[in-house]
Design a protein around this motif. Structure first.
Motif, PDB file in Angstrom:
ATOM      1  N   ALA A  97     -79.496 121.046  43.840  1.00  0.00           N
ATOM      2  CA  ALA A  97     -79.001 120.156  42.787  1.00  0.00           C
ATOM      3  C   ALA A  97     -77.901 119.282  43.383  1.00  0.00           C
ATOM      4  O   ALA A  97     -77.015 119.789  44.087  1.00  0.00           O
ATOM      5  CB  ALA A  97     -78.465 120.954  41.607  1.00  0.00           C
ATOM      6  N   PHE A  98     -77.967 117.971  43.107  1.00  0.00           N
ATOM      7  CA  PHE A  98     -77.033 117.011  43.699  1.00  0.00           C
ATOM      8  C   PHE A  98     -76.344 116.172  42.632  1.00  0.00           C
ATOM      9  O   PHE A  98     -76.981 115.751  41.660  1.00  0.00           O
ATOM     10  CB  PHE A  98     -77.781 116.044  44.635  1.00  0.00           C
ATOM     11  N   VAL A  99     -75.045 115.954  42.809  1.00  0.00           N
ATOM     12  CA  VAL A  99     -74.317 114.923  42.078  1.00  0.00           C
ATOM     13  C   VAL A  99     -74.007 113.848  43.107  1.00  0.00           C
ATOM     14  O   VAL A  99     -73.301 114.106  44.087  1.00  0.00           O
ATOM     15  CB  VAL A  99     -73.022 115.461  41.444  1.00  0.00           C
ATOM     16  N   GLU A 100     -74.586 112.658  42.890  1.00  0.00           N
ATOM     17  CA  GLU A 100     -74.601 111.621  43.918  1.00  0.00           C
ATOM     18  C   GLU A 100     -75.229 112.227  45.173  1.00  0.00           C
ATOM     19  O   GLU A 100     -76.352 112.700  45.130  1.00  0.00           O
ATOM     20  CB  GLU A 100     -73.197 111.046  44.143  1.00  0.00           C
ATOM     21  N   ASN A 101     -74.518 112.280  46.289  1.00  0.00           N
ATOM     22  CA  ASN A 101     -75.094 112.866  47.497  1.00  0.00           C
ATOM     23  C   ASN A 101     -74.493 114.227  47.830  1.00  0.00           C
ATOM     24  O   ASN A 101     -74.679 114.739  48.930  1.00  0.00           O
ATOM     25  CB  ASN A 101     -74.900 111.913  48.691  1.00  0.00           C
ATOM     26  N   GLU A 102     -73.771 114.805  46.867  1.00  0.00           N
ATOM     27  CA  GLU A 102     -73.120 116.099  47.109  1.00  0.00           C
ATOM     28  C   GLU A 102     -73.991 117.234  46.576  1.00  0.00           C
ATOM     29  O   GLU A 102     -74.355 117.254  45.398  1.00  0.00           O
ATOM     30  CB  GLU A 102     -71.747 116.149  46.422  1.00  0.00           C
ATOM     31  N   LEU A 103     -74.318 118.195  47.436  1.00  0.00           N
ATOM     32  CA  LEU A 103     -75.042 119.388  47.011  1.00  0.00           C
ATOM     33  C   LEU A 103     -74.090 120.278  46.211  1.00  0.00           C
ATOM     34  O   LEU A 103     -73.031 120.665  46.699  1.00  0.00           O
ATOM     35  CB  LEU A 103     -75.575 120.158  48.226  1.00  0.00           C
ATOM     36  N   ILE A 104     -74.455 120.583  44.954  1.00  0.00           N
ATOM     37  CA  ILE A 104     -73.561 121.375  44.091  1.00  0.00           C
ATOM     38  C   ILE A 104     -74.132 122.759  43.774  1.00  0.00           C
ATOM     39  O   ILE A 104     -73.443 123.606  43.200  1.00  0.00           O
ATOM     40  CB  ILE A 104     -73.272 120.630  42.771  1.00  0.00           C
TER      41      ILE A 104
END
Length: 237
Positions: free
Chosen positions: A71-78
Motif C-alpha cells: 500500500a502506497f501514499v504517493e511513492n511511500e510504502l506504508i
C-alpha cells in the motif's frame, strides 16, 4: 505498474485524508519492504507478537514463491501483506492441522502483514487481505488451504484472521519454542456450520488446548467485562 486498488486513507499523526493505492511488490522493492518492517517492529511494545521475515524469506517470496502486495501514499510504502508458498518439511503447518501428505502442496501461508503506526486504524490490514486474496488465483499453482500462525495475545491479528473467516485449528510451539495458534481457511468449504459453542478466556491456553484436542475449533472472540474471550465450537461435518 498495475494498480490493484485505489482509495483514501487517514494519516493519524497529520489528521489528514490522503489518496493511496495498492500494487504488487517485486525484487527491486526489497530495500523499502525491509525498512517498513523494521519501523513496524521498532514500534511494537511486545516484539514477540510479530514474527518478522528474514531477507532470505522475502527473497523466497519475491522469486515466484508467493506474493507481496504493498500500500502506497504517493511513492511511500506504508504497509504490505505477504503470501508464501512453503517448502514441504517437518515444520509445514499442514501437519499441525492434520492434512495428509497429498494435501500439503495445496497449502499457502498468509505471512506477515504490517502497517506503519501513523496509518493504523484504517482497516488497512483487512483491505490488503481482500486485495491479495483476489490476486491468489493469478499464481501458477492452485491452492485450497490458507494457513497462518498468530501469537495468542495478538488481538489485531486475531481480529484480522477471524474477519477473513479463518479458524483456529491447533495450538503449537513454533519458531523455536514460541506458542502460536495455527489458523486455516478451506477455500473449497469457506463457510462452515458449528455446534456446541463454548467461550474461554484468551489467556487460558490449557483449556483451549483441551477443547482443540476434543475436536473444537476457535471461530471468534469477544470482549466480556473488559477481558477477551475466545469462542470455540465443533464443526458440523
Amino acid at each position: 505498474m498495475k494498480l490493484l486498488h485505489e482509495g483514501t486513507i487517514t494519516n493519524q499523526v497529520l489528521h489528514k485524508k490522503l489518496p493511496f493505492s495498492m500494487k504488487r511488490l517485486y525484487l527491486e522493492d526489497l530495500p523499502v519492504i525491509e525498512q517498513v518492517q523494521a519501523k513496524v517492529m521498532e514500534s511494537l511494545s511486545e516484539k514477540a507478537t510479530l514474527q518478522a521475515l528474514t531477507t532470505e524469506e522475502f527473497l523466497f517470496i519475491l522469486n515466484q514463491k508467493g506474493l507481496l502486495i504493498g500500500a502506497f501514499v504517493e511513492n511511500e510504502l506504508i504497509g504490505f501483506r505477504a503470501l508464501l508458498i512453503p517448502e514441504i518439511d517437518e515444520e509445514h503447518l499442514g501437519w499441525d492441522i492434520g492434512l495428509s501428505p497429498e494435501e500439503l502442496p495445496k497449502v499457502i501461508y498468509q505471512e506477515i502483514s504490517v502497517v506503519l503506526p501513523e496509518y493504523r486504524g484504517n482497516r488497512l490490514q483487512q483491505k490488503l487481505a481482500e486485495v491479495i486474496m483476489k490476486e491468489l488465483p493469478n499464481l501458477e499453482d492452485e491452492f485450497r488451504y490458507i494457513c497462518c500462525t498468530v501469537a495468542p495475545m495478538n488481538i489485531p491479528s486475531l481480529k484480522d484472521k477471524f474477519t477473513q473467516v479463518m479458524y483456529i485449528a491447533a495450538l503449537k510451539e513454533k519458531y523455536a519454542g514460541l506458542v502460536r495458534y495455527i489458523l486455516v481457511k478451506d477455500l473449497e468449504n469457506p463457510v462452515a456450520h458449528y455446534t456446541s459453542h463454548v467461550t474461554v478466556k484468551l489467556d487460558d491456553l490449557k483449556k483451549q488446548q483441551q477443547l482443540l484436542d476434543e475436536g473444537y475449533v476457535g471461530i471468534d472472540f469477544q470482549l466480556v467485562h473488559g477481558f477477551y474471550e475466545l469462542q470455540f465450537a465443533k464443526p458440523v461435518l
